[in-house]
Scaffold this active site. Structure first.
Site, PDB file in Angstrom:
ATOM      1  CE  LYS A 192      -3.666 152.274  -8.717  1.00 15.15           C
ATOM      2  NZ  LYS A 192      -3.086 150.727  -7.809  1.00 15.15           N
ATOM      3  CD  GLU A 267     -10.242 141.396 -19.221  1.00 16.10           C
ATOM      4  OE1 GLU A 267     -10.057 141.385 -20.321  1.00 16.10           O
ATOM      5  OE2 GLU A 267      -9.862 140.584 -18.386  1.00 16.10           O
ATOM      6  CB  CYS A 301     -10.713 136.415 -12.860  1.00 19.73           C
ATOM      7  SG  CYS A 301     -10.187 136.268 -14.339  1.00 19.73           S
ATOM      8  CD  GLU A 400     -14.217 136.934  -7.207  1.00 22.64           C
ATOM      9  OE1 GLU A 400     -13.921 138.325  -6.960  1.00 22.64           O
ATOM     10  OE2 GLU A 400     -13.746 137.040  -8.542  1.00 22.64           O
TER      11      GLU A 400
HETATM   12  P1  NAD Z   1      -9.632 145.916  -6.883  1.00 19.43           P
HETATM   13  O1  NAD Z   1     -10.272 146.296  -7.507  1.00 19.43           O
HETATM   14  O2  NAD Z   1      -9.730 146.148  -5.218  1.00 19.43           O
HETATM   15  O3  NAD Z   1      -8.169 146.631  -7.423  1.00 19.43           O
HETATM   16  C1  NAD Z   1      -8.039 146.247  -8.572  1.00 19.43           C
HETATM   17  C2  NAD Z   1      -7.125 148.078  -9.001  1.00 19.43           C
HETATM   18  O4  NAD Z   1      -7.718 148.930  -9.225  1.00 19.43           O
HETATM   19  C3  NAD Z   1      -5.618 148.215  -8.290  1.00 19.43           C
HETATM   20  O5  NAD Z   1      -5.236 148.540  -8.754  1.00 19.43           O
HETATM   21  C4  NAD Z   1      -6.618 149.151  -7.612  1.00 19.43           C
HETATM   22  O6  NAD Z   1      -5.236 150.255  -6.754  1.00 19.43           O
HETATM   23  C5  NAD Z   1      -7.144 149.755  -8.397  1.00 19.43           C
HETATM   24  N1  NAD Z   1      -8.106 150.851  -8.254  1.00 19.43           N
HETATM   25  C6  NAD Z   1      -8.953 150.407  -6.323  1.00 19.43           C
HETATM   26  N2  NAD Z   1     -10.002 151.317  -6.540  1.00 19.43           N
HETATM   27  C7  NAD Z   1     -10.108 153.036  -7.340  1.00 19.43           C
HETATM   28  C8  NAD Z   1     -10.524 153.373  -7.787  1.00 19.43           C
HETATM   29  N3  NAD Z   1     -11.727 153.700  -6.593  1.00 19.43           N
HETATM   30  N4  NAD Z   1     -10.289 154.154  -9.347  1.00 19.43           N
HETATM   31  C9  NAD Z   1      -9.603 153.200  -9.540  1.00 19.43           C
HETATM   32  N5  NAD Z   1      -8.535 152.263  -9.512  1.00 19.43           N
HETATM   33  C10 NAD Z   1      -8.819 151.538  -8.534  1.00 19.43           C
HETATM   34  O7  NAD Z   1      -8.990 143.959  -7.564  1.00 19.43           O
HETATM   35  P2  NAD Z   1      -7.847 143.339  -6.702  1.00 19.43           P
HETATM   36  O8  NAD Z   1      -8.320 143.157  -5.100  1.00 19.43           O
HETATM   37  O9  NAD Z   1      -6.774 144.256  -6.740  1.00 19.43           O
HETATM   38  O10 NAD Z   1      -7.602 141.871  -7.617  1.00 19.43           O
HETATM   39  C11 NAD Z   1      -9.134 141.289  -6.993  1.00 19.43           C
HETATM   40  C12 NAD Z   1     -10.194 140.970  -8.796  1.00 19.43           C
HETATM   41  O11 NAD Z   1      -9.405 141.228  -9.633  1.00 19.43           O
HETATM   42  C13 NAD Z   1     -10.535 139.969  -8.229  1.00 19.43           C
HETATM   43  O12 NAD Z   1     -12.241 140.614  -8.087  1.00 19.43           O
HETATM   44  C14 NAD Z   1     -10.641 139.174  -9.037  1.00 19.43           C
HETATM   45  O13 NAD Z   1     -11.683 138.088  -9.569  1.00 19.43           O
HETATM   46  C15 NAD Z   1     -10.688 140.277 -10.392  1.00 19.43           C
HETATM   47  N6  NAD Z   1      -9.936 139.873 -11.222  1.00 19.43           N
HETATM   48  C16 NAD Z   1     -10.564 139.928 -12.909  1.00 19.43           C
HETATM   49  C17 NAD Z   1     -10.309 139.479 -14.149  1.00 19.43           C
HETATM   50  C18 NAD Z   1     -10.751 138.912 -15.059  1.00 19.43           C
HETATM   51  O14 NAD Z   1      -9.895 138.804 -15.916  1.00 19.43           O
HETATM   52  N7  NAD Z   1     -12.652 139.012 -15.008  1.00 19.43           N
HETATM   53  C19 NAD Z   1      -8.644 139.113 -13.564  1.00 19.43           C
HETATM   54  C20 NAD Z   1      -8.023 138.783 -12.536  1.00 19.43           C
HETATM   55  C21 NAD Z   1      -8.800 139.148 -11.220  1.00 19.43           C
END
Ligand code: NAD
Length: 506
Positions: A192, A267, A301, A400
């Site tokens: 997804k 992550e 991240c 963040e």
């Molecule tokens: P997000 O959590 O909003 O979304 C991530 C994914 O989760 C998307 O595909 C979204 O549609 C899905 N999602 C949202 N709610 C959900 C639910 N209730 N159930 C299942 N899926 C759901 O994150 P984002 O805004 O897309 O990305 C930015 C974040 O990602 C930042 O906090 C960043 O630090 C983190 N990030 C972490 C790493 C790491 O390796 N630690 C790497 C890249 C990004």
């Protein structure tokens, strides 16, 4: 407009046309298919917030079809020999390399990341596949553990169909990083992708067909988190969830997955410190500090978003830093000269902008940036920003921001540096700059972070564990850590036939 940007734009438009002309659908059981409900959403390019086309808004019925396909394909794919899986995954990497330019152009337009970084991301995606492909033949191997009258041996088997849920910041690279080991292990996948940048996921799904993955091994369901992601995390066929995204979403995922007792690997976010001591190589530290917060639009991240700089060099370091920040080239992501592109979405831009008010309210100083780059038009262009006169208690030091925004804080000595670095709910990465190797080791040991780099920016090593402590995540990716996550370990204990068996009821 310069010639190279014009050329790249023209090439990108050719690749983007099909997304504009057709609704981006799901990929289920080897086929491109529309969603059951017919609902769609608009996918905007951060370059000017116009539409790149409509995307299928998946829902529980679509997730059901994808999970059924992944379940049906699991015995097929887990039954393919490791050697053959290796060959197929190398074919996958070949196709990624052949389509690298298309991937980079589409990705840049979809998520706003500068083309200079996205070309590398496409190559890294292929590398991820090759690395895990080569380990597929041995992934099931375990240990041989001997006792006086028993022999134990362990083996690993793929856990089953898995869900991979990815964020919008570097969608192509992250999807390959999560999916390659799952496939190498013998799992089938339902992916997804993030709703803000879904296009490269469709190219990946196409490549899965071109590489000869059996139908149902790779499925992609587009849609929003609540309506497509949530049912995926709740589906009983899915045995594990590899998730990358925000911390708050990570905790939703844990809750959603609890009823079906899934294995989860999350992550999450970070507020990573980069600690510069007075004895550090000034120029190298400066280069790394700038790179680790302002590359990839700060939407990374592992970005070092908190600079802890030793008092005795702080004035000089901050002055040099401000000068560099002010000369970073902000521009269209397809311009090869661009170092910082537009932020992913107007809503994210708004979030980043809200921290300028927070900085003013808490009396930090905005030394550089802090404003929109209006001359670049209606895209989400924001100047690289540096805050100083900050303390670690301020909102700009605790939350963040996930943009090109650096908060600088001064420290006096090693003990204070450790205390400040660890005074955060996050624990993903830490960076230390010092000429004193003993201090480098002491700092690395003391930092509460899953990954620490000493005198280096974020260097990638695929066998090393990647992941965070505290609110930055649970679990590790990389090398064998990925296989441990996507596989079950079984212990088999065989008697020599000589031990005494306890007797009851005789
Ligand atoms: P997000 O959590 O909003 O979304 C991530 C994914 O989760 C998307 O595909 C979204 O549609 C899905 N999602 C949202 N709610 C959900 C639910 N209730 N159930 C299942 N899926 C759901 O994150 P984002 O805004 O897309 O990305 C930015 C974040 O990602 C930042 O906090 C960043 O630090 C983190 N990030 C972490 C790493 C790491 O390796 N630690 C790497 C890249 C990004």
């Amino acid at each position: 407009m310069n010639r190279q940007l014009a050329e790249n734009l023209k090439k990108a438009q050719t690749h983007l046309r099909r997304f504009r002309d057709n609704i981006t659908a799901h990929h289920i059981n080897g086929e491109t298919c529309p969603g059951v409900s017919g609902a769609t959403f608009d996918n905007l390019t951060p370059t000017d917030n116009t539409s790149l086309g409509r995307v299928t808004a998946g829902a529980a019925e679509d997730v059901e079809r994808a999970c059924q396909a992944a379940q049906a394909a699991f015995p097929v794919w887990s039954g393919v020999s490791g050697k053959e899986r290796r060959n197929i995954l190398h074919r996958f990497a070949d196709r990624v390399e052949q389509r690298a330019e298309e991937i980079a152009l589409v990705e840049s337009m979809d998520c706003g990341q500068p083309i200079r970084f996205m070309r590398a991301a496409a190559a890294r995606g292929a590398e991820n596949f090759r690395f895990f492909a080569d380990q597929a033949p041995e992934a099931g191997n375990g240990l041989s553990l001997h006792q006086a009258q028993h022999l134990n041996y362990t083996k690993r088997t793929p856990i089953g169909p898995v869900a991979v849920i990815t964020p919008w910041n570097t969608p192509f690279m992250l999807a390959t990083w999560k999916i390659a080991p799952a496939l190498a292990a013998g799992c089938t996948v339902v992916h997804k992708p993030a709703e803000f940048s879904p296009l490269s996921a469709m190219i990946l799904a196409e490549i899965s067909q071109e590489a000869g993955l059996p139908d149902g091994v790779w499925n992609t369901v587009n849609g929003l988190g609540e309506s497509a992601g949530k049912p995926l995390t709740e589906h009983p066929a899915i045995k594990a969830i590899g998730f990358v995204g925000e911390t708050v979403t990570g905790s939703h995922i844990m809750r959603q997955a609890a009823a079906t007792l899934k294995r989860i690997h999350v992550e999450l976010g970070g507020k990573n410190p980069v600690i510069v001591f007075a004895d550090a190589d000034f120029e190298r530290a400066l280069d790394a500090v700038v790179f680790m917060i302002y590359s990839l639009n700060g939407q990374r991240c592992t970005s070092s978003s908190r600079l802890l700089v030793q008092d005795s060099i702080a004035d000089k370091f901050l002055a040099a830093l401000a000068q560099r920040v002010n000369t970073i080239t902000v521009g269209h992501p397809l311009d090869p000269a661009t170092e910082l592109g537009p932020l992913i979405h107007p809503s994210h831009l708004e979030k980043v902008l809200s921290y300028m008010d927070a900085a003013r309210a808490e009396r930090a100083t905005i030394v550089a940036g802090g404003t929109l780059v209006e001359e670049l038009g209606p895209g989400n262009y924001f100047r690289p920003t540096l805050f100083s006169d900050a303390t670690n208690r301020m909102k700009i030091a605790r939350e963040e921001i996930f943009g090109p925004v650096l908060t600088a804080i001064r420290f006096n000595d090693e003990a204070e540096a450790v205390a400040l670095a660890n005074d955060t709910s996050y624990g993903l990465a830490g960076y230390v700059w010092t000429a004193d190797s003993g201090r480098g080791i002491r700092m690395a040991e003391a930092l509460e972070a899953g990954m620490v780099w000493v005198n280096s920016e974020n260097n990638r090593n695929l066998p090393s564990p990647f992941g965070g402590m505290k609110h930055s995540g649970i679990g590790r990716d990389g090398g064998d850590y990925s296989f441990d996550f996507y596989m079950e370990t079984k212990n088999i204990c065989i008697a020599h036939g000589t031990h005494k068996i306890p007797v009851l009821g005789r």
